[in-house]
Design a protein around this motif. Sequence first.
Motif, PDB file in Angstrom:
ATOM      1  N   ILE A   1       0.711  -1.142   0.136  1.00 44.18           N
ATOM      2  CA  ILE A   1      -0.070  -0.105  -0.019  1.00 44.18           C
ATOM      3  C   ILE A   1       0.744   1.366   0.080  1.00 44.18           C
ATOM      4  O   ILE A   1       0.491   2.194  -0.820  1.00 44.18           O
TER       5      ILE A   1
ATOM      6  N   HIS B   1      -6.328   0.022   0.813  1.00 40.71           N
ATOM      7  CA  HIS B   1      -6.759  -1.442   1.610  1.00 40.71           C
ATOM      8  C   HIS B   1      -7.634  -2.169   1.038  1.00 40.71           C
ATOM      9  O   HIS B   1      -7.211  -3.445   0.901  1.00 40.71           O
TER      10      HIS B   1
ATOM     11  N   GLU C   1      -5.738  -3.928  -1.847  1.00 39.95           N
ATOM     12  CA  GLU C   1      -5.073  -5.009  -1.273  1.00 39.95           C
ATOM     13  C   GLU C   1      -5.673  -6.399  -0.957  1.00 39.95           C
ATOM     14  O   GLU C   1      -5.362  -7.481  -1.265  1.00 39.95           O
TER      15      GLU C   1
END
Length: 144
Positions: free
Chosen positions: A7, A123, A126
């Motif tokens: 990230i 996030h 991911e």
Amino acid sequence: MADLSPIEANLILYMRLWCDGSDGQTAVWSDLSQALGPQRGRSALGAFEMLFNLCARHGRRSLMRHAVGCCCVGADEACFANFVMTAATGERDDAMLIATLLVRADVAPVVTSVAVQVGLALHQMELRPQIATTDLSQRPSILH
């Protein structure tokens, strides 16, 4: 860059691409829309654009960056990534403190709120492949 989380590395790469102009901005949009879908991707892009514009307009100084292909991480890039990650993990007071290194203190709460949106979108990016590849047959059969 190799020592950063995915990230954080994406944040720095997006920052570099965004500063490179319209081709870089198109690459950021393409990546976000591919990973999040067009609607969520557009929302994430809007938040990233707002965050970057606020930092540029109300920054204490111009953010310095390395070239897109550089494997080094500059101090401003590291600070920017750390700020967004701190905001996204709910550490609002710490994020606002970091924000004051980037922008005027009166703008820090607004910038922090936008950074939360950007960090949460990254996030989601991911987590998305992990959700897609999860084997649902491995779930327990007991429902509560």
